[in-house]
Design an enzyme around this catalytic site. Structure first.
Site, short mmCIF file in Angstrom:
data_model
loop_
_atom_site.label_atom_id
_atom_site.label_comp_id
_atom_site.label_asym_id
_atom_site.label_seq_id
_atom_site.Cartn_x
_atom_site.Cartn_y
_atom_site.Cartn_z
N HIS A 166 -51.72 -28.78 -8.92
CA HIS A 166 -51.20 -27.93 -9.99
C HIS A 166 -51.48 -26.44 -9.81
CE1 HIS A 166 -49.01 -27.25 -13.56
NE2 HIS A 166 -50.02 -26.75 -14.23
N SER B 170 -46.37 -23.36 -14.06
CA SER B 170 -46.64 -24.36 -15.09
C SER B 170 -45.68 -24.12 -16.27
CB SER B 170 -48.10 -24.32 -15.50
OG SER B 170 -48.44 -25.46 -16.25
N ASP C 260 -50.10 -32.95 -7.70
CA ASP C 260 -50.17 -32.37 -9.04
C ASP C 260 -50.34 -33.48 -10.08
OD1 ASP C 260 -49.81 -30.96 -11.43
OD2 ASP C 260 -48.36 -29.60 -10.52
#
Length: 708
Positions: free
Chosen positions: A686, A579, A654
């Site tokens: 994600h 991320s 995601d």
């Protein structure tokens, strides 16, 4: 054959002599909070209104009376299941532990929420969980359960009667669910009043927000899944707050006014239920008004106070009422997160805490005795201790001892607290204290859960940034570390806001797979750069409008430290993160390419103009307002710098960092003739969780094994 037998004999003798086992990959990935969780009191809770506490032991919920051990008792799984069977309800596999009051437990059994009386050992009521329903929440009086189906909101009672609160059919209209993409501390969409008469809820119109296409490959022919995704600088959704009255069935919309693109955050009911407080934040996120609205008419009544910043204001906790006329408010207005007291008419009473440290939570409010209990970083950014502050004279008293992390739960009578304590050397120690901090009884002293296994624990490290700021890191070495050898290093990075990876707690904040990887011949290193949390506004906000720049500089402080160590192979440095950490990984590989040989970036932001409005504009403003900042953080501009091996990993579903980030970056690599590796995890959003996470960590480690 002789050589093989001799080698086998040596390995066998070494293993026998040490008596230590190696973790399997599955244990390292999935076992940290199961098989290797330090001994504790699972399911611990104070019984409301009492000086009794409970915890789960095997198939029983043990209830301990502090003042009279003869009154100790237990709720057994068999007792609960007998009551469920008598009501034709599905049995449980685990004993419940969520108290509603001092006698009743609430839990799900099959398709019902059940209220169980632990004294009479009977089912008091049951609420049918409707098919496809989500976001269930009970009113404080227990009469109603609110829930959503699709984008609409409903109420049900124990008799099975259902009230349709909303019946919107327009695509993009959403009721009773979290809004503003879960920023500003928002994590739900319904808010019951103290008595349970009223239900406030979010009403969101996102019909004007652009649709982002994802593809569901689980179908015979892949199906389009559109999500509403407002990218930075683009049109965002419009939110209002409505209030439903369960007595007369009426709904009132609060008149939160213009501009419509604003953030309605941190909702709180006044104790008399006449008003609702909302922290209203402008889209620019640099000005907040704490507004009060009339519940009966929806009218705006008063702005209690305002907060502004040249960078951003980020309210994260709703007002906490301590009596009918006053409340507490957490704010960073003086640069550090502290507690302020206000009256409901907006009059400022006082700042209760002050100093170059952060209040991380308010634990309890004993306003009768003029005491507020809170947890903070007062001793060190790495530690957490429990304190009390007097509302009368502002005196602060520390109630916990021992450097480390204290997670404290205060009894309803404010006479006791239970302290769950760990540090870099202490797995878990649970003690019962008086509210003055005097030891009553030690309940748990957990042994090292890795006894018998080759697990090397982290060491904490202190470094200094180029501007003199103290930075904290951790290092994990192999169990058989030899200071005369040279080791490759993998830097595990996140580096973004709302994170603190390095703490004085068991494992130092590390994941067990990092220890597993270290034993394969690596040193694992992590540094919390400026921009991360719990160090004050200046420490965090220095990254404003220039994501990746200051963070990179601080990470290079860590790199220079590593290169100064005689046992580090400075030609074999790797980096991995997910991320924001994926963004940092690629930033480090491209903007400091001389330092790194291998990188593995998961779910990376690669171009902030593709990221969502709330988070993106807080830290970067809009693309039109900050052309240079967005250009400098756009990783496509650096693809020709790549010198090492880079693996990019993304999830096909995601909804947080959409796949466009990785795909556009890879496209740029291709256009420039630069080789890069890519792997996609189907049907994940994600991150890669569950058993598939073993595959992910295996892939990451293999990539470093093959290339570093």
């Amino acid at each position: 054959m002789k050589r093989f037998f001799s080698t086998f004999l040596i390995i066998t003798l070494v293993f026998t002599a040490s008596g230590q086992k190696e973790l399997t990959l599955e244990q390292a990935v999935l076992g940290q909070w199961t098989e290797f969780r330090p001994k504790t009191l699972p399911g611990f809770s104070w019984l409301p209104g009492t000086d009794e506490y409970s915890f789960v032991s095997n198939d029983s919920l043990i209830i301990v009376n502090i003042t009279d051990s003869k009154k100790n008792r237990a709720v057994t799984l068999s007792e609960v299941n007998e009551a469920l069977k008598a009501n034709s309800l599905q049995p449980l596999k685990r004993v419940p532990s969520a108290w509603v009051d001092s006698k009743q437990l609430r839990f799900i059994a099959g398709n019902y929420f059940v209220l169980y009386n632990s004294v009479t050992k009977s089912i008091e009521s049951k609420f049918l969980v409707a098919d496809n329903s989500e976001n269930q929440e009970f009113s404080p009086d227990g009469r109603w359960m609110s829930y959503t189906i699709g984008n609409n909101l409903f109420l049900a009672n124990a008799l099975g009667e259902v009230i349709t609160v909303t019946n919107d059919t327009t695509d993009g209209i959403v009721n009773g669910q979290s809004v503003h993409r879960n920023e500003f501390g928002i994590n739900k969409g319904t808010f019951w009043s103290p008595s349970g008469r009223y239900l406030a809820y979010y009403h969101m119109d996102e019909s004007m927000v652009t649709k982002y296409p994802l593809v569901d490959i689980s179908k015979r022919v892949g199906e389009l899944v559109n999500i509403r995704y407002p990218m930075a600088g683009m049109q965002s959704h419009v939110v209002t707050v409505r209030v439903y009255d369960t007595q007369n069935g009426s709904t009132v919309e609060l008149k939160t006014g213009e501009p419509r693109e604003q953030y309605l955050t941190n909702i709180a009911w006044t104790p008399d239920e006449r008003s609702i407080l909302i922290a209203v934040l402008n889209r620019e996120q640099n000005h907040m008004c704490m507004n009060r609205y009339n519940v009966s008419t929806g009218d705006f009544e008063l702005t209690l106070f305002e907060e502004s910043s040249s960078k951003y204001v980020e309210p994260l906790e709703p007002p906490l009422f301590i009596d009918n006329n006053s409340f507490l408010w957490l704010s960073r207005r003086d640069g550090w997160n502290h507690i302020y007291q206000y009256l409901t008419d907006g009059k400022f009473v006082k700042q209760l805490t002050k100093g170059e440290w952060e209040v991380t939570s308010i634990n309890a409010t004993d306003f009768k005795n003029g005491l507020i209990y809170f947890t903070s970083t007062k001793e060190s950014p790495l530690d957490r201790h429990l304190y009390s502050v007097s509302t009368k004279n502002g005196s602060i008293t520390r109630l916990t001892t021992g450097s480390g992390t204290h997670r404290c739960m205060i009894s309803p009578s404010y006479k006791y607290f239970v302290d769950f304590y760990s540090s870099i050397t202490v797995p878990n120690r649970v003690v019962l204290n008086t509210i003055k901090g005097k030891l009553v009884k030690q309940l748990i002293d957990a042994p090292n859960p890795y006894t018998g296994y080759n697990v090397s624990l982290p060491n904490l490290i202190t470094l200094t940034a180029t501007d003199g700021t103290t930075l904290y890191g951790r290092m994990i070495k192999p169990v058989n570390f030899d200071s005369t050898k040279k080791y490759p290093v993998v830097i595990y990075v996140y580096g973004g806001p709302h994170s603190q990876l390095v703490t004085n707690s068991w494992m130092g904040g590390a994941r067990l797979w990092e220890c597993y990887m270290a034993n394969k011949g690596y040193i694992l290193f992590t540094l919390d750069n400026r921009g991360t949390s719990n160090r004050g506004a200046q420490f965090e906000q220095v990254i404003h409008r220039q994501l990746g720049t200051v963070e990179l500089g601080d990470q290079l402080v860590g790199v220079n430290y590593l290169k100064s160590l005689p046992y580090v192979d400075s030609t074999r440095l790797g980096v991995h993160g997910w991320s924001f950490g994926g963004f940092m990984t690629i930033t480090m590989m491209l903007r400091a390419s001389d330092h790194f040989k291998v990188g593995v970036a998961g779910g990376p932001v690669t171009d902030w103009k593709f990221y969502e409005v709330m988070y993106g504009e807080r830290y970067m403003d809009t693309p039109d307002e900050n052309l240079d900042g967005y250009r400098k953080a756009d990783l496509k501009n650096y693809v020709t710098n790549l010198k090492g091996k880079l693996l990019i990993i993304h999830d096909d579903m995601d909804k947080t960092v959409v796949p466009q980030h990785s795909l556009t970056l890879i496209h740029e690599f291709i256009k420039n003739g630069v080789q890069v590796d890519f792997f996609m995890y189907p049907q994940h959003d994600h991150n890669v969780m569950g058993k598939d996470r073993v595959h992910l960590i295996d892939k990451i480690i293999r990539y470093f094994d093959d290339n570093l």
